[in-house]
Motif scaffolding. Sequence first.
Motif, PDB file in Angstrom:
ATOM      1  N   SER A   7       0.853  -1.322   0.035  1.00 37.91           N
ATOM      2  CA  SER A   7       0.009  -0.147   0.040  1.00 37.91           C
ATOM      3  C   SER A   7       0.950   1.188  -0.045  1.00 37.91           C
ATOM      4  O   SER A   7       2.059   1.188   0.257  1.00 37.91           O
ATOM      5  CB  SER A   7      -0.846  -0.070   1.216  1.00 37.91           C
ATOM      6  N   GLY A   8       0.275   2.735  -0.204  1.00 32.47           N
ATOM      7  CA  GLY A   8       0.960   3.690   0.005  1.00 32.47           C
ATOM      8  C   GLY A   8       1.383   4.180  -1.471  1.00 32.47           C
ATOM      9  O   GLY A   8       1.816   5.479  -1.354  1.00 32.47           O
ATOM     10  N   GLY A   9       1.039   3.583  -2.460  1.00 29.95           N
ATOM     11  CA  GLY A   9       1.464   3.996  -3.973  1.00 29.95           C
ATOM     12  C   GLY A   9       0.672   5.310  -4.230  1.00 29.95           C
ATOM     13  O   GLY A   9      -0.435   5.533  -3.593  1.00 29.95           O
ATOM     14  N   LEU A  86      11.674  11.773  -5.580  1.00 32.73           N
ATOM     15  CA  LEU A  86      11.060  11.035  -6.858  1.00 32.73           C
ATOM     16  C   LEU A  86      11.370  11.843  -8.141  1.00 32.73           C
ATOM     17  O   LEU A  86      11.181  12.922  -8.411  1.00 32.73           O
ATOM     18  CB  LEU A  86       9.678  10.603  -6.668  1.00 32.73           C
ATOM     19  N   LYS A  87      11.637  10.806  -9.138  1.00 32.02           N
ATOM     20  CA  LYS A  87      11.550  11.139 -10.486  1.00 32.02           C
ATOM     21  C   LYS A  87      10.629  10.632 -11.467  1.00 32.02           C
ATOM     22  O   LYS A  87      10.024   9.586 -11.165  1.00 32.02           O
ATOM     23  CB  LYS A  87      13.285  10.899 -10.996  1.00 32.02           C
ATOM     24  N   PRO A  88      10.552  11.386 -12.800  1.00 37.96           N
ATOM     25  CA  PRO A  88       9.490  10.638 -13.397  1.00 37.96           C
ATOM     26  C   PRO A  88       9.838   9.169 -13.897  1.00 37.96           C
ATOM     27  O   PRO A  88       9.004   8.246 -14.137  1.00 37.96           O
ATOM     28  CB  PRO A  88       9.458  11.358 -14.648  1.00 37.96           C
ATOM     29  N   GLU A  89      11.250   8.922 -13.931  1.00 35.72           N
ATOM     30  CA  GLU A  89      11.659   7.455 -14.280  1.00 35.72           C
ATOM     31  C   GLU A  89      11.553   6.628 -13.042  1.00 35.72           C
ATOM     32  O   GLU A  89      11.755   5.280 -13.373  1.00 35.72           O
ATOM     33  CB  GLU A  89      13.143   7.442 -14.715  1.00 35.72           C
ATOM     34  N   ASP A  90      11.003   6.894 -12.115  1.00 34.15           N
ATOM     35  CA  ASP A  90      10.638   6.084 -10.987  1.00 34.15           C
ATOM     36  C   ASP A  90       9.016   5.465 -11.196  1.00 34.15           C
ATOM     37  O   ASP A  90       8.852   4.655 -10.300  1.00 34.15           O
ATOM     38  CB  ASP A  90      10.659   6.564  -9.461  1.00 34.15           C
ATOM     39  N   VAL A  93       4.938   0.014 -11.291  1.00 35.81           N
ATOM     40  CA  VAL A  93       4.514  -0.928 -10.213  1.00 35.81           C
ATOM     41  C   VAL A  93       5.520  -1.478  -9.370  1.00 35.81           C
ATOM     42  O   VAL A  93       6.425  -1.979  -9.710  1.00 35.81           O
ATOM     43  CB  VAL A  93       3.508  -1.994 -10.912  1.00 35.81           C
ATOM     44  N   CYS A  94       5.258  -1.085  -8.176  1.00 36.44           N
ATOM     45  CA  CYS A  94       6.299  -1.553  -7.115  1.00 36.44           C
ATOM     46  C   CYS A  94       5.666  -2.672  -6.119  1.00 36.44           C
ATOM     47  O   CYS A  94       4.679  -2.819  -5.865  1.00 36.44           O
ATOM     48  CB  CYS A  94       6.488  -0.424  -6.191  1.00 36.44           C
ATOM     49  N   GLN A 123       0.963   0.865  -7.576  1.00 39.16           N
ATOM     50  CA  GLN A 123       1.323   1.918  -8.589  1.00 39.16           C
ATOM     51  C   GLN A 123       1.850   3.261  -7.928  1.00 39.16           C
ATOM     52  O   GLN A 123       1.239   3.841  -7.204  1.00 39.16           O
ATOM     53  CB  GLN A 123       0.187   2.207  -9.733  1.00 39.16           C
ATOM     54  N   VAL A 124       3.113   3.319  -8.590  1.00 39.19           N
ATOM     55  CA  VAL A 124       3.771   4.748  -8.296  1.00 39.19           C
ATOM     56  C   VAL A 124       3.791   5.586  -9.450  1.00 39.19           C
ATOM     57  O   VAL A 124       4.474   4.957 -10.608  1.00 39.19           O
ATOM     58  CB  VAL A 124       5.361   4.628  -7.523  1.00 39.19           C
TER      59      VAL A 124
END
Length: 128
Positions: A7-9, A86-90, A93-94, A123-124
């Motif tokens: 959770s937390g995304g 955080l960057k866009p390239e991060d 789905v984690c 999802q992030v």
Amino acid sequence: QVQLVESGGGLVQAGGSLRLSCAASGRTLSSYVMGWFRQAPGKEREFVAAISWGGGTTYYADSVKGRFTISRDNAKNTVYLQMNSLKPEDTAVCYCAAARAYGLGPARMVKKEQYDYWGQGTQVTVSS
């Protein structure tokens, strides 16, 4: 059996932060190495971070070193991933995962095939 639920995304702007949680049930996590992986669209699932069963040793992918922090609370059977700057390239789905490491430390637990149990992912999304 171990069941893992992340959770937390969510959606965050570049430079922002998110804290992911991974709650386990079915068995205590205290004897498992725990890892976080991520998968961006069209890409392979890649290693992000891992932590030893006692929490004293961690290991990170170069792409997140200095920005992400993995931690665990065995009393709560929960693992966390604090993600800063955080960057866009991060965007991905984690997934959290648990492994019976048989004495291997986190630095040697970077392949997804080494992990026995997986969560469903969260999802992030990082906007620019």
